[in-house]
Design a protein around this motif. Structure first.
Motif, PDB file in Angstrom:
ATOM      1  N   LEU A  29       0.852  -1.190   0.000  1.00 14.98           N
ATOM      2  CA  LEU A  29       0.000   0.000   0.000  1.00 14.98           C
ATOM      3  C   LEU A  29       0.892   1.245   0.000  1.00 14.98           C
ATOM      4  O   LEU A  29       1.680   1.432   0.923  1.00 14.98           O
ATOM      5  CB  LEU A  29      -0.908   0.023   1.238  1.00 14.98           C
ATOM      6  CG  LEU A  29      -2.222  -0.764   1.138  1.00 14.98           C
ATOM      7  CD1 LEU A  29      -1.970  -2.259   1.075  1.00 14.98           C
ATOM      8  CD2 LEU A  29      -3.138  -0.436   2.309  1.00 14.98           C
ATOM      9  N   PRO A  30       0.801   2.052  -1.065  1.00  9.71           N
ATOM     10  CA  PRO A  30       1.616   3.275  -1.121  1.00  9.71           C
ATOM     11  C   PRO A  30       1.139   4.287  -0.080  1.00  9.71           C
ATOM     12  O   PRO A  30      -0.042   4.306   0.257  1.00  9.71           O
ATOM     13  CB  PRO A  30       1.367   3.804  -2.533  1.00  9.71           C
ATOM     14  CG  PRO A  30       0.731   2.677  -3.294  1.00  9.71           C
ATOM     15  CD  PRO A  30      -0.008   1.867  -2.274  1.00  9.71           C
ATOM     16  N   ARG A  31       2.048   5.147   0.427  1.00 10.19           N
ATOM     17  CA  ARG A  31       3.407   5.146  -0.048  1.00 10.19           C
ATOM     18  C   ARG A  31       4.335   4.361   0.878  1.00 10.19           C
ATOM     19  O   ARG A  31       5.205   3.622   0.443  1.00 10.19           O
ATOM     20  CB  ARG A  31       3.915   6.578  -0.213  1.00 10.19           C
ATOM     21  CG  ARG A  31       3.247   7.309  -1.387  1.00 10.19           C
ATOM     22  CD  ARG A  31       3.831   8.689  -1.619  1.00 10.19           C
ATOM     23  NE  ARG A  31       2.980   9.644  -0.879  1.00 10.19           N
ATOM     24  CZ  ARG A  31       2.966  10.962  -1.156  1.00 10.19           C
ATOM     25  NH1 ARG A  31       3.754  11.455  -2.117  1.00 10.19           N
ATOM     26  NH2 ARG A  31       2.193  11.775  -0.485  1.00 10.19           N
ATOM     27  N   GLY A  32       4.159   4.565   2.199  1.00 11.07           N
ATOM     28  CA  GLY A  32       5.079   3.950   3.145  1.00 11.07           C
ATOM     29  C   GLY A  32       5.146   2.444   3.075  1.00 11.07           C
ATOM     30  O   GLY A  32       6.199   1.843   3.309  1.00 11.07           O
ATOM     31  N   GLY A  33       4.036   1.809   2.720  1.00 15.91           N
ATOM     32  CA  GLY A  33       4.019   0.354   2.629  1.00 15.91           C
ATOM     33  C   GLY A  33       4.928  -0.199   1.553  1.00 15.91           C
ATOM     34  O   GLY A  33       5.355  -1.354   1.631  1.00 15.91           O
ATOM     35  N   VAL A  34       5.255   0.614   0.556  1.00 12.75           N
ATOM     36  CA  VAL A  34       6.134   0.150  -0.522  1.00 12.75           C
ATOM     37  C   VAL A  34       7.553  -0.057  -0.002  1.00 12.75           C
ATOM     38  O   VAL A  34       8.258  -0.970  -0.434  1.00 12.75           O
ATOM     39  CB  VAL A  34       6.112   1.130  -1.707  1.00 12.75           C
ATOM     40  CG1 VAL A  34       7.105   0.711  -2.783  1.00 12.75           C
ATOM     41  CG2 VAL A  34       4.705   1.216  -2.299  1.00 12.75           C
ATOM     42  N   VAL A  35       7.980   0.771   0.934  1.00 11.61           N
ATOM     43  CA  VAL A  35       9.313   0.602   1.520  1.00 11.61           C
ATOM     44  C   VAL A  35       9.382  -0.734   2.260  1.00 11.61           C
ATOM     45  O   VAL A  35      10.336  -1.501   2.106  1.00 11.61           O
ATOM     46  CB  VAL A  35       9.634   1.761   2.487  1.00 11.61           C
ATOM     47  CG1 VAL A  35      11.033   1.586   3.078  1.00 11.61           C
ATOM     48  CG2 VAL A  35       9.520   3.106   1.778  1.00 11.61           C
ATOM     49  N   VAL A  36       8.358  -1.030   3.044  1.00 11.44           N
ATOM     50  CA  VAL A  36       8.289  -2.292   3.772  1.00 11.44           C
ATOM     51  C   VAL A  36       8.179  -3.466   2.800  1.00 11.44           C
ATOM     52  O   VAL A  36       8.908  -4.461   2.907  1.00 11.44           O
ATOM     53  CB  VAL A  36       7.088  -2.283   4.738  1.00 11.44           C
ATOM     54  CG1 VAL A  36       6.914  -3.649   5.410  1.00 11.44           C
ATOM     55  CG2 VAL A  36       7.265  -1.194   5.792  1.00 11.44           C
TER      56      VAL A  36
END
Length: 209
Positions: A29-36
């Motif tokens: 889930l963008p945006r922060g979830g993409v880093v994870v």
């Protein structure tokens, strides 16, 4: 407490080792979830894609979600909360957030088509879950594509959100007990700065280079 989203992603990947070598896809889930999600996909060398859902925050407390909408206009609301806000405002805000979801989907993927998740293990990743409305809508969208199974992998999730999704997924993997949720996702991170569009684009590209 997590150092940052990269740290949380690395630690989640360790708890997902039993999926190593399986036919799986990470949907973040963008945006922060993409880093994870990138850390998980990178560890297992599996595809990384996005599932773009936008929360509708309460007009008096934008971080508190009362609804969620995806790029196709599918809506999920906390009805008891939604009926207390101005209907005209809510309708316009849903339109605005749907437009933003579509913008992000087009911008982040570029020319790439969405990953085929039919009959595959889908790992839905985010940097944390508070109300759970966005996550629940993401799960609904994934189910329409008939995956083999759905795993939710998040560093932290509230008790209410965890309870609301358990019957709709095959496994919930989290790093901290839902009973220890501090009321806000950012409270579990030492560094919880905003993830920008450029970083999301670069992370998604790196999985296909």
């Amino acid at each position: 407490m997590f150092e940052d989203r990269h740290d949380a992603g690395r630690r989640l990947a360790k708890k997902l080792e039993h999926y190593h070598g399986r036919d799986a896809v990470v949907l973040a889930l963008p945006r922060g979830g993409v880093v994870v999600g990138h850390k998980i996909a990178q560890t297992f060398k599996i595809p990384l894609d996005i599932i773009t859902v936008r929360k509708i925050g309460h007009p008096n407390s934008p971080e508190y979600a009362i609804c969620a909408v995806d790029e196709k206009g599918t809506i999920l609301c906390n009805e008891s909360e939604a009926k207390l806000v101005d209907r005209v405002w809510l309708k316009e805000e849903i339109k605005r957030q749907q437009k933003e979801a579509l913008r992000r989907s087009i911008l982040y993927r570029g020319a790439r088509k969405p990953e085929n998740i039919h009959n595959k293990i889908v790992i839905i990743a985010d940097d944390g879950v508070a109300t759970g409305l966005s996550l629940r809508l993401a799960i609904i969208a994934v189910k329409t594509k008939h995956p083999k199974s759905i795993i939710v992998a998040v560093p932290v999730i509230s008790e209410e959100a965890a309870e609301n999704i358990r019957e709709d997924i095959d496994e919930l993997i989290t790093l901290e007990s839902p009973s220890h949720f501090l009321g806000a996702v950012g409270s579990h991170y030492e560094i919880f700065d905003q993830t920008e569009d450029e970083e999301v684009i670069n992370l998604l590209k790196s999985r296909f280079m």
